[in-house]
Write an enzyme that holds these catalytic residues in place. Structure first.
Site, PDB file in Angstrom:
ATOM      1  N   HIS A  47       0.973  -1.043   0.047  1.00 37.59           N
ATOM      2  CA  HIS A  47      -0.076   0.069  -0.100  1.00 37.59           C
ATOM      3  C   HIS A  47       0.893   1.450   0.029  1.00 37.59           C
ATOM      4  O   HIS A  47       2.024   1.149   0.150  1.00 37.59           O
ATOM      5  CB  HIS A  47      -0.824  -0.056   1.127  1.00 37.59           C
ATOM      6  CG  HIS A  47      -0.014   0.079   2.556  1.00 37.59           C
ATOM      7  ND1 HIS A  47       0.612  -0.882   3.214  1.00 37.59           N
ATOM      8  CD2 HIS A  47       0.300   1.286   3.312  1.00 37.59           C
ATOM      9  CE1 HIS A  47       1.259  -0.626   4.248  1.00 37.59           C
ATOM     10  NE2 HIS A  47       1.179   0.814   4.338  1.00 37.59           N
ATOM     11  N   HIS A 129       5.712   6.823  -0.747  1.00 35.95           N
ATOM     12  CA  HIS A 129       6.482   5.520  -1.158  1.00 35.95           C
ATOM     13  C   HIS A 129       5.681   4.314  -0.846  1.00 35.95           C
ATOM     14  O   HIS A 129       5.031   4.263  -0.018  1.00 35.95           O
ATOM     15  CB  HIS A 129       7.587   5.664  -0.036  1.00 35.95           C
ATOM     16  CG  HIS A 129       7.507   5.446   1.059  1.00 35.95           C
ATOM     17  ND1 HIS A 129       6.993   6.563   1.820  1.00 35.95           N
ATOM     18  CD2 HIS A 129       7.799   4.359   1.850  1.00 35.95           C
ATOM     19  CE1 HIS A 129       6.828   5.990   3.256  1.00 35.95           C
ATOM     20  NE2 HIS A 129       7.134   4.686   3.108  1.00 35.95           N
TER      21      HIS A 129
HETATM   22  P1  ATP Z   1       4.012  -3.301  12.098  1.00 36.22           P
HETATM   23  O1  ATP Z   1       3.939  -1.944  12.922  1.00 36.22           O
HETATM   24  O2  ATP Z   1       2.703  -4.306  12.751  1.00 36.22           O
HETATM   25  O3  ATP Z   1       5.020  -3.977  12.226  1.00 36.22           O
HETATM   26  P2  ATP Z   1       3.121  -1.690   9.791  1.00 36.22           P
HETATM   27  O4  ATP Z   1       4.286  -0.933  10.238  1.00 36.22           O
HETATM   28  O5  ATP Z   1       2.845  -2.055   8.210  1.00 36.22           O
HETATM   29  O6  ATP Z   1       3.169  -3.024  10.571  1.00 36.22           O
HETATM   30  P3  ATP Z   1       1.268   0.153  11.345  1.00 36.22           P
HETATM   31  O7  ATP Z   1       2.437   0.728  12.067  1.00 36.22           O
HETATM   32  O8  ATP Z   1       0.182   0.178  11.634  1.00 36.22           O
HETATM   33  O9  ATP Z   1       1.860  -1.189  10.455  1.00 36.22           O
HETATM   34  O10 ATP Z   1       1.654   1.178   9.839  1.00 36.22           O
HETATM   35  C1  ATP Z   1       0.449   1.273   8.949  1.00 36.22           C
HETATM   36  C2  ATP Z   1       1.144   2.307   7.751  1.00 36.22           C
HETATM   37  O11 ATP Z   1       1.521   3.421   8.023  1.00 36.22           O
HETATM   38  C3  ATP Z   1       2.339   1.705   7.349  1.00 36.22           C
HETATM   39  O12 ATP Z   1       2.725   1.977   5.923  1.00 36.22           O
HETATM   40  C4  ATP Z   1       3.485   2.435   8.109  1.00 36.22           C
HETATM   41  O13 ATP Z   1       4.874   2.603   7.364  1.00 36.22           O
HETATM   42  C5  ATP Z   1       3.033   3.650   8.368  1.00 36.22           C
HETATM   43  N1  ATP Z   1       3.264   4.360   9.460  1.00 36.22           N
HETATM   44  C6  ATP Z   1       3.378   3.957  10.826  1.00 36.22           C
HETATM   45  N2  ATP Z   1       3.661   4.833  11.518  1.00 36.22           N
HETATM   46  C7  ATP Z   1       3.870   6.039  11.074  1.00 36.22           C
HETATM   47  C8  ATP Z   1       4.137   7.210  11.332  1.00 36.22           C
HETATM   48  N3  ATP Z   1       4.364   7.599  12.638  1.00 36.22           N
HETATM   49  N4  ATP Z   1       4.161   8.268  10.427  1.00 36.22           N
HETATM   50  C9  ATP Z   1       3.986   7.712   9.202  1.00 36.22           C
HETATM   51  N5  ATP Z   1       3.648   6.883   8.777  1.00 36.22           N
HETATM   52  C10 ATP Z   1       3.535   5.878   9.623  1.00 36.22           C
END
Ligand code: ATP
Ligand code: MG
Length: 178
Positions: A47, A129
């Site tokens: 995504h 990205h």
């Molecule tokens: P996990 O944290 O379970 O390892 P994940 O990082 O894919 O998996 P989330 O942390 O819920 O899941 O993040 C969902 C999406 O949002 C991902 O694309 C992640 O890179 C992005 N994301 C997470 N935290 C932030 C943030 N603080 N700022 C911007 N984007 C974020």
């Protein structure tokens, strides 16, 4: 990672590619990017985040859904032609070298929606990205890729759950672009 309270959901706004594009990116990660020694995302996990929201209560989610429903922006095309690596999160990504105006507008309007629903402002600049590998050890040898065209017709609100088998994303709602 933060555990959600029972009445909270971890959410983010994103674009999700058509499944054949997701499969292509997944294949690219398994073949051309093998040397980076990372863990590829499954096609259904791929995504492009528009705005990370984090854990919120149902009222905030409802407010965000209402605000997102008021967005009227045209469809656009993303051309993914760049590959790169961020060493600190150890992520290998693909990016469009050009950000079309409607994508920047969409991210900005979702930021406004978040502010309007009481969330704190995003401090970091928006860098569109698509994560292809996590826990990668090195950058891709090539900084470019055969351009991949993605016609973007909708955006979505997605719930993120961290389960033992990895991150599981569930689309809660989708809004069409004009
Ligand atoms: P996990 O944290 O379970 O390892 P994940 O990082 O894919 O998996 P989330 O942390 O819920 O899941 O993040 C969902 C999406 O949002 C991902 O694309 C992640 O890179 C992005 N994301 C997470 N935290 C932030 C943030 N603080 N700022 C911007 N984007 C974020
Ligand atoms: Mg995360």
């Amino acid at each position: 990672m933060a555990l959600e309270k029972p009445d909270q959901q971890r959410l983010f706004f994103a674009l999700t590619p058509p499944i054949e594009l997701a499969r292509y990116f997944h294949h690219l990660a398994m073949t051309d990017l093998q040397e980076c020694r990372g863990r590829q995302l499954k096609p259904e996990q791929i995504h492009l985040t528009l705005r990370f929201i984090g854990s919120v209560e149902a009222e905030v989610a409802t407010c965000l859904q209402q605000a997102a429903g008021e967005i009227t922006l045209p469809r656009f095309e993303l051309v993914f032609d760049t590959l790169g690596y961020w060493p600190r999160p150890r992520v290998v990504w693909s990016m469009p070298s050009r950000t079309p105006a409607p994508l920047a507008d969409l991210a900005a309007q979702l930021e406004q929606a978040c502010l309007g629903c009481g969330l704190a402002a995003e401090k970091r600049a928006y860098v569109p990205h698509l994560t292809l590998l996590r826990n990668a050890r090195q950058a891709p040898a090539q900084g470019t890729m055969k351009p991949l065209h993605w016609p973007v017709e909708a955006f979505a609100l997605i719930q993120s759950e961290t389960l033992p088998q990895g991150a599981v994303y569930t689309e809660l709602q989708r809004w069409s672009l004009q």
